[in-house]
Design an enzyme around this catalytic site. Structure first.
Site, PDB file in Angstrom:
ATOM      1  N   LYS A   1       4.637 -77.251   6.600  1.00 16.22           N
ATOM      2  CA  LYS A   1       4.439 -76.520   7.867  1.00 16.22           C
ATOM      3  C   LYS A   1       3.012 -75.994   7.945  1.00 16.22           C
ATOM      4  CE  LYS A   1       6.001 -74.188  11.634  1.00 16.22           C
ATOM      5  NZ  LYS A   1       6.423 -72.813  11.749  1.00 16.22           N
TER       6      LYS A   1
ATOM      7  N   GLY B   1      11.539 -63.284  16.717  1.00 15.20           N
ATOM      8  CA  GLY B   1      12.499 -62.222  16.392  1.00 15.20           C
ATOM      9  C   GLY B   1      13.563 -62.112  17.469  1.00 15.20           C
TER      10      GLY B   1
HETATM   11  O1  KPL Z   1       4.359 -73.847  14.581  1.00 13.49           O
HETATM   12  C1  KPL Z   1       3.743 -74.092  15.581  1.00 13.49           C
HETATM   13  C2  KPL Z   1       2.935 -72.986  16.163  1.00 13.49           C
HETATM   14  O2  KPL Z   1       2.517 -73.066  17.306  1.00 13.49           O
HETATM   15  O3  KPL Z   1       2.721 -72.010  15.413  1.00 13.49           O
HETATM   16  C3  KPL Z   1       3.748 -75.483  16.161  1.00 13.49           C
HETATM   17  C4  KPL Z   1       4.651 -76.364  15.324  1.00 13.49           C
HETATM   18  C5  KPL Z   1       2.344 -76.055  16.174  1.00 13.49           C
HETATM   19  C6  KPL Z   1       4.355 -75.541  17.543  1.00 13.49           C
HETATM   20  O4  KPL Z   1       3.569 -74.985  18.533  1.00 13.49           O
END
Ligand code: KPL
Length: 322
Positions: free
Chosen positions: A185, A12
């Site tokens: 993701k 944020g």
């Molecule tokens: O999105 C991530 C997270 O830590 O939540 C990554 C891509 C693993 C990077 O740290």
């Protein structure tokens, strides 16, 4: 585009600082009064490219004081999403769009309880940020932000929002269907996050060390299988595994967000990451034993640090969630 950002954590603050610096009318909203007081007094302290700068931003605890926005970006942790619903109505005008860029899968469905689905945008961001203190963040990895409508289709507002973010130095692209990037993701997060959180390692060893890489790969393959069962094709699972390894390498020095949560003994987003893969897998008849094990281990870890009292000798491991 008048913008409100709910959640003044690392992401944020990163987005708020960039938008404010670009001259966008942006307000950070957070329930933490000390955080808001720091932001009002000093702005976001941004560590970026070896420099530190204080970026003035508007900050409030009460969404009603902000009034309706054109765009509301939700950046609280996924498990806090329900707590933002009561504060949304004063931010919503007849045309307001709400964008979630949160980790995992499921936060958008919670927001859809309070926001008409045709005004909801979903996205993922590859920007990285680490919270160093109140209102103080380090900009880590850079990457693209993708956003599109909750119900897939062309969306001109998403294009305008992407242009605004890009203009503020946060490259973004509107997509007609945000769900494939969300699943991709998710596959990365269910692979890297619990493995790093459970073992105390940074992201790099997930790519470099065989046992960590193989465990992460198995978790990602399961996510791909569940995605496919839901009609989301993430391509060749081995390419996805290669992508997970590449992300771990690209963010080698980062401690994953779940790792940071566990280090602070804070609740993690596991329900929206491995938990989401397990539940969606169950619904589609796709086995997810690796995600289920990671999910159980992280929940056990959370129960351990949330249970202040010592465990009685006769408890036989029966610690109940409170
Ligand atoms: O999105 C991530 C997270 O830590 O939540 C990554 C891509 C693993 C990077 O740290």
């Amino acid at each position: 585009m008048k913008t409100a950002i709910i959640g003044a954590g690392a992401m944020g603050c990163l987005f708020g600082a960039h938008l404010a610096r670009a001259g966008v009318d942006v307000t950070l909203i957070d329930i933490d009064a000390d955080e808001v007081a720091t932001l009002r007094a000093r702005g976001v302290r941004l560590h970026q490219d070896g420099r530190v700068s204080d970026v003035a931003v508007a900050a409030l605890t009460d969404p009603a004081e902000a009034g309706p926005a054109d765009l509301v970006i939700v950046f609280v942790k996924a498990h806090q999403t329900r707590s933002v619903l009561p504060g949304l109505p004063p931010l919503l005008g007849p045309e307001t769009r709400v964008l979630t860029l949160q980790n995992g899968l499921g936060a958008a469905d919670v927001l859809a309880e309070a926001v008409p689905p045709d005004r909801l945008l979903v996205g993922v961001t590859a920007q990285g940020a680490t919270q160093l203190g109140r209102g103080e963040v380090r900009h880590g990895g850079r990457g693209e932000t993708l956003l599109g409508p909750y119900r897939p289709g062309p969306d001109r507002f998403a294009q305008r929002a992407a242009a605004m973010l890009t203009g503020a130095g946060l490259p973004a692209r509107a997509v007609a269907d945000p769900w494939p990037p969300v699943w991709k993701k998710l596959a990365v997060n269910c692979a890297i996050n619990p493995v790093t959180a459970l073992t105390g390692i940074r992201n790099g060893p997930v790519a470099a060390w065989d046992p960590a890489r193989e465990l992460a790969a198995d978790a990602a393959r399961e996510a791909a299988a569940v995605a496919r069962a839901e009609g989301v094709d993430l391509g060749d699972p081995e390419d996805l595994v290669g992508f997970v390894t590449a992300v771990a390498r690209a963010t080698a020095e980062n401690r994953s967000s779940m790792g940071q949560d566990v280090d602070r003994r804070a609740p993690t987003e596991i329900e929206f990451i491995c938990g989401a893969v397990v539940r969606r897998g169950e619904a589609r008849g796709v086995p997810t034993p690796v995600n289920r094990t990671l999910w159980r281990l992280i929940r056990t870890l959370e129960l351990g640090y949330r249970t202040a009292a010592p465990i009685p000798e006769d408890a036989h491991g029966q610690v109940h969630d409170s």
